[in-house]
Design a protein around this motif. Structure first.
Motif, PDB file in Angstrom:
ATOM      1  N   PRO A 103       0.813  -1.232   0.000  1.00 45.13           N
ATOM      2  CA  PRO A 103       0.000   0.000   0.000  1.00 45.13           C
ATOM      3  C   PRO A 103       0.844   1.278   0.000  1.00 45.13           C
ATOM      4  N   VAL A 104       2.012   1.225   0.603  1.00 41.30           N
ATOM      5  CA  VAL A 104       2.886   2.402   0.612  1.00 41.30           C
ATOM      6  C   VAL A 104       3.302   2.747  -0.812  1.00 41.30           C
ATOM      7  N   TYR A 105       3.689   1.713  -1.578  1.00 38.58           N
ATOM      8  CA  TYR A 105       4.117   1.941  -2.961  1.00 38.58           C
ATOM      9  C   TYR A 105       2.935   2.345  -3.843  1.00 38.58           C
ATOM     10  N   GLU A 106       1.764   1.783  -3.562  1.00 37.31           N
ATOM     11  CA  GLU A 106       0.572   2.182  -4.314  1.00 37.31           C
ATOM     12  C   GLU A 106       0.212   3.639  -4.018  1.00 37.31           C
ATOM     13  N   ASP A 107       0.329   4.027  -2.751  1.00 37.59           N
ATOM     14  CA  ASP A 107       0.068   5.428  -2.381  1.00 37.59           C
ATOM     15  C   ASP A 107       1.087   6.361  -3.033  1.00 37.59           C
ATOM     16  N   GLU A 108       2.349   5.941  -3.025  1.00 35.66           N
ATOM     17  CA  GLU A 108       3.411   6.731  -3.659  1.00 35.66           C
ATOM     18  C   GLU A 108       3.090   6.951  -5.133  1.00 35.66           C
ATOM     19  N   ARG A 109       2.651   5.881  -5.777  1.00 34.69           N
ATOM     20  CA  ARG A 109       2.331   5.946  -7.202  1.00 34.69           C
ATOM     21  C   ARG A 109       1.174   6.910  -7.442  1.00 34.69           C
ATOM     22  N   GLN A 110       0.135   6.776  -6.631  1.00 38.22           N
ATOM     23  CA  GLN A 110      -1.043   7.641  -6.763  1.00 38.22           C
ATOM     24  C   GLN A 110      -0.628   9.111  -6.550  1.00 38.22           C
ATOM     25  N   HIS A 111       0.173   9.333  -5.552  1.00 40.52           N
ATOM     26  CA  HIS A 111       0.631  10.675  -5.221  1.00 40.52           C
ATOM     27  C   HIS A 111       1.480  11.255  -6.373  1.00 40.52           C
ATOM     28  N   ALA A 112       2.343  10.410  -6.933  1.00 40.52           N
ATOM     29  CA  ALA A 112       3.215  10.858  -8.022  1.00 40.52           C
ATOM     30  C   ALA A 112       2.398  11.205  -9.273  1.00 40.52           C
ATOM     31  N   LEU A 113       1.331  10.470  -9.492  1.00 40.71           N
ATOM     32  CA  LEU A 113       0.507  10.713 -10.676  1.00 40.71           C
ATOM     33  C   LEU A 113      -0.350  11.974 -10.555  1.00 40.71           C
ATOM     34  N   THR A 114      -0.667  12.347  -9.326  1.00 40.74           N
ATOM     35  CA  THR A 114      -1.553  13.493  -9.137  1.00 40.74           C
ATOM     36  C   THR A 114      -0.804  14.787  -8.828  1.00 40.74           C
ATOM     37  N   HIS A 115       0.534  14.717  -8.741  1.00 37.84           N
ATOM     38  CA  HIS A 115       1.309  15.936  -8.466  1.00 37.84           C
ATOM     39  C   HIS A 115       2.327  16.220  -9.551  1.00 37.84           C
TER      40      HIS A 115
END
Length: 115
Positions: A103-115
């Motif tokens: 989940p940490v890596y999934e959150d990182e990915r989501q965060h990277a895509l939205t910023h």
């Protein structure tokens, strides 16, 4: 509190270095991890287990997954000396650790895509 599972500093450095390639790097890590977990689960040969564990350890280490890398190191080093039960337990521990950090890596990915 220090995170014993993930080196956040390593992730931060990767984020800066990879820039736009960061989400893809995370995708690759998640996909490769799943396939390596399948290989570990379906491999009985100690040498093959050791090789998969070595490769998994390298990517986990590069991605800052310190506890996952340590578990893979243990399997890589000791596969030939462990009983099938011990190997099964260690592979389950590796799977569990990946499930904890995914989940940490999934959150990182989501965060990277939205910023």
């Amino acid at each position: 509190m220090a995170d014993t599972h993930i080196d956040r500093e390593a992730l931060s450095v990767l984020r800066e270095v990879m820039e736009d390639g960061y989400p893809e790097l995370l995708d690759t890590f998640l996909a490769d991890s799943e396939s390596r977990l399948d290989e570990l689960r379906n491999t009985a040969d100690a040498k093959a287990l050791s090789e998969v564990a070595h490769s998994f350890k390298g990517s986990a280490s590069n991605m800052g997954a310190v506890r996952l890398a340590a578990l893979c190191q243990e399997l890589e080093s000791d596969a030939k000396d462990k009983s099938p039960e011990d190997i099964t337990r260690l592979v389950a521990a590796i799977r569990g650790e990946f499930d904890d950090v995914r989940p940490v890596y999934e959150d990182e990915r989501q965060h990277a895509l939205t910023h």
